[in-house]
Motif scaffolding. Structure first.
Motif, PDB file in Angstrom:
ATOM      1  N   ARG A 107     -24.235  -7.969  17.041  1.00 42.73           N
ATOM      2  CA  ARG A 107     -24.481  -8.346  18.328  1.00 42.73           C
ATOM      3  C   ARG A 107     -24.770  -7.531  18.837  1.00 42.73           C
ATOM      4  N   PRO A 108     -26.347  -8.272  19.307  1.00 41.36           N
ATOM      5  CA  PRO A 108     -27.545  -7.108  20.135  1.00 41.36           C
ATOM      6  C   PRO A 108     -26.532  -5.916  20.829  1.00 41.36           C
ATOM      7  N   ASP A 109     -25.682  -6.483  21.625  1.00 41.43           N
ATOM      8  CA  ASP A 109     -25.554  -5.319  22.926  1.00 41.43           C
ATOM      9  C   ASP A 109     -24.154  -4.942  22.282  1.00 41.43           C
TER      10      ASP A 109
ATOM     11  N   VAL B  60     -23.338   7.480  21.355  1.00 41.61           N
ATOM     12  CA  VAL B  60     -22.535   6.085  22.387  1.00 41.61           C
ATOM     13  C   VAL B  60     -21.120   6.423  22.304  1.00 41.61           C
ATOM     14  N   GLY B  61     -20.651   6.966  21.456  1.00 36.54           N
ATOM     15  CA  GLY B  61     -19.413   7.854  21.491  1.00 36.54           C
ATOM     16  C   GLY B  61     -18.561   7.022  21.210  1.00 36.54           C
ATOM     17  N   PHE B  62     -18.334   6.393  19.565  1.00 36.48           N
ATOM     18  CA  PHE B  62     -17.802   5.689  18.809  1.00 36.48           C
ATOM     19  C   PHE B  62     -17.126   6.700  18.515  1.00 36.48           C
ATOM     20  N   ARG B  63     -15.746   7.479  18.168  1.00 36.44           N
ATOM     21  CA  ARG B  63     -14.345   8.280  17.748  1.00 36.44           C
ATOM     22  C   ARG B  63     -14.435   8.159  16.291  1.00 36.44           C
ATOM     23  N   ARG B  64     -14.340   6.854  16.052  1.00 35.59           N
ATOM     24  CA  ARG B  64     -14.645   6.937  14.334  1.00 35.59           C
ATOM     25  C   ARG B  64     -14.908   5.579  13.349  1.00 35.59           C
TER      26      ARG B  64
ATOM     27  N   ASP C 103     -24.334  -1.433  23.936  1.00 35.43           N
ATOM     28  CA  ASP C 103     -24.007  -1.169  25.398  1.00 35.43           C
ATOM     29  C   ASP C 103     -22.473  -1.593  26.231  1.00 35.43           C
ATOM     30  N   LEU C 104     -21.462  -2.378  25.602  1.00 36.21           N
ATOM     31  CA  LEU C 104     -20.821  -2.499  25.325  1.00 36.21           C
ATOM     32  C   LEU C 104     -19.342  -0.885  25.692  1.00 36.21           C
ATOM     33  N   ALA C 105     -19.895  -0.961  24.013  1.00 36.89           N
ATOM     34  CA  ALA C 105     -19.370   0.823  23.720  1.00 36.89           C
ATOM     35  C   ALA C 105     -19.768   2.000  24.914  1.00 36.89           C
ATOM     36  N   ALA C 106     -20.803   1.522  25.469  1.00 39.06           N
ATOM     37  CA  ALA C 106     -20.815   2.519  26.640  1.00 39.06           C
ATOM     38  C   ALA C 106     -20.074   2.611  27.748  1.00 39.06           C
TER      39      ALA C 106
ATOM     40  N   ALA D 187     -17.961 -10.354  27.919  1.00 37.63           N
ATOM     41  CA  ALA D 187     -17.198  -9.409  27.146  1.00 37.63           C
ATOM     42  C   ALA D 187     -17.066  -8.618  27.796  1.00 37.63           C
ATOM     43  N   LEU D 188     -17.553  -7.991  28.922  1.00 35.57           N
ATOM     44  CA  LEU D 188     -18.047  -6.409  30.224  1.00 35.57           C
ATOM     45  C   LEU D 188     -16.658  -7.428  31.046  1.00 35.57           C
TER      46      LEU D 188
END
Length: 395
Positions: free
Chosen positions: A84-86, A121-125, A89-92, A59-60
């Protein structure tokens, strides 16, 4: 937030059809979900992450390659992405790369702690789906009692934390007559946007009776309803999986521009390369979350990556162009023969191929494929008759 993806010079594929920067990437983070919706595009919904889901490193790798395709909005979807546990982290990581991110959740497992993490974490919507304006309608389609109340609670919590919120609604015969109530629910909950999805018969949706599918005249009525409500400017409305809405927009705008100054008209941006304006009441910095450009963008500016890494033109068109586990995503995006076909409107068949609105509509390629087996066939749910069909060209 910018007014759209950062543009870069388009590359030229072997056919001479140029690629465009990726605008939206929908990533199915996991097949795991706590619901079992009757219209789900998936047939194999699981109750936990599976061994076939992309690993953290896979994913990374995909996320880190995305800046090579432009500056797409990365939508974390599912299944239920919060299973999904991570996921945070992936969004970051996406945020660190300067990529706008959004979260598509059913909202039923939201609590105050999770809501705060979503914001931090910064999701915009965040989008939450409602298939009816009441528990009876919604829960029947979601196949679980209490789903409606849980989704309302999740929506409210996120809104309280300052998140820009979007309501998604899949329209079919079960809620076609309840669009006004859906609109009122969106306003009541303080949604910034209401996206109306026209049902595409894939996955679980293929087993639904034809009686639940809208007829072409009902489909047309729904598109005109969206136009009328959007003229009110109370929130952003968008027709999804309904590319001929852009034909309706142009037909209606010829007479309806009198209702609103051009600078604030919700449909003032009708050229495919221009982003639309923001109706009043929308949070600053979310213009690209509500951008309206043209009809079907599958494989042109939008694509979908499955939980196993398969790359599709969209989540409803199940024709793979490759897998990110073995081929870097930018290579697939730039070189896929399927994507090249979809970027060339001269290849459209049937009435779509001769329609005067094809450059702004394209017809739903997924619906065409579901109906005929060809993703270049004419849109089966469009009742419009092109001029060249009405008056065949003399040869």
């Amino acid at each position: 937030m910018t007014n759209g993806p950062q543009t870069r010079p388009s590359c030229q594929c072997e056919t001479g059809v140029g690629t465009t920067p990726l605008r939206l990437l929908f990533w199915e983070t996991t097949a795991a979900c706590n619901l079992a919706c009757v219209h789900c595009r998936r047939l194999d919904v699981a109750h936990s992450m599976g061994k076939d889901d992309l690993t953290r490193q896979q994913a990374l790798s995909m996320i880190r390659s995305l800046p090579q395709t432009g500056r797409p909005i990365l939508v974390f979807s599912g299944g239920e992405p919060l299973m999904r546990p991570d996921v945070f982290d992936l969004a970051a990581e996406a945020k660190n790369l300067g990529l706008p991110t959004a979260l598509a959740t059913n909202g039923t497992i939201m609590d105050d702690h999770i809501a705060k993490r979503v914001v931090d974490v910064g999701f915009r919507r965040v989008s939450i789906s409602f298939d009816g304006p009441d528990a009876a309608t919604h829960d029947r389609f979601r196949a679980i009692d209490g789903a409606f109340d849980a989704s309302v609670n999740g929506f409210t919590l996120l809104r309280q934390h300052g998140m820009s919120m979007q309501m998604n609604t899949t329209v079919a015969r079960h809620n076609y007559q309840k669009l006004d109530q859906m609109y009122e629910l969106a306003l009541k909950l303080g949604a910034d946007a209401l996206h109306i999805f026209m049902l595409v018969p894939v996955g679980c949706g293929m087993s639904l009776s034809e009686e639940i599918m809208l007829k072409p005249d009902e489909y047309e009525n729904a598109l005109n309803w969206i136009y009328d409500r959007s003229m009110e400017g109370k929130l952003h409305l968008k027709a999804t999986c309904a590319p001929h809405y852009f034909r309706v927009m142009r037909q209606r705008a010829k007479t309806d521009r009198r209702a609103m100054p051009a600078a604030t008209h919700p449909h003032r941006s009708m050229a495919p390369h221009v982003q639309s304006g923001q109706p009043s009441g929308h949070p600053a910095g979310n213009a690209d979350m509500s951008a309206m450009t043209k009809g079907c963008l599958a494989g042109q500016a939008v694509c979908f990556v499955s939980h196993t890494g398969e790359v599709f033109p969209c989540g409803y068109l199940p024709i793979s162009s490759g897998n990110v586990k073995t081929t870097p995503f930018p290579v697939i995006w730039n070189q896929s023969p399927i994507f090249r076909d979809l970027r060339d409107d001269s290849k459209l068949d049937g009435k779509c191929g001769v329609c005067e609105f094809k450059k702004v509509c394209m017809g739903c390629r997924a619906r065409a494929y579901a109906d005929t087996g060809s993703y270049l066939a004419e849109e089966p749910n469009c009742g419009f008759v092109p001029m060249r069909v009405q008056r065949p060209v003399k040869r």
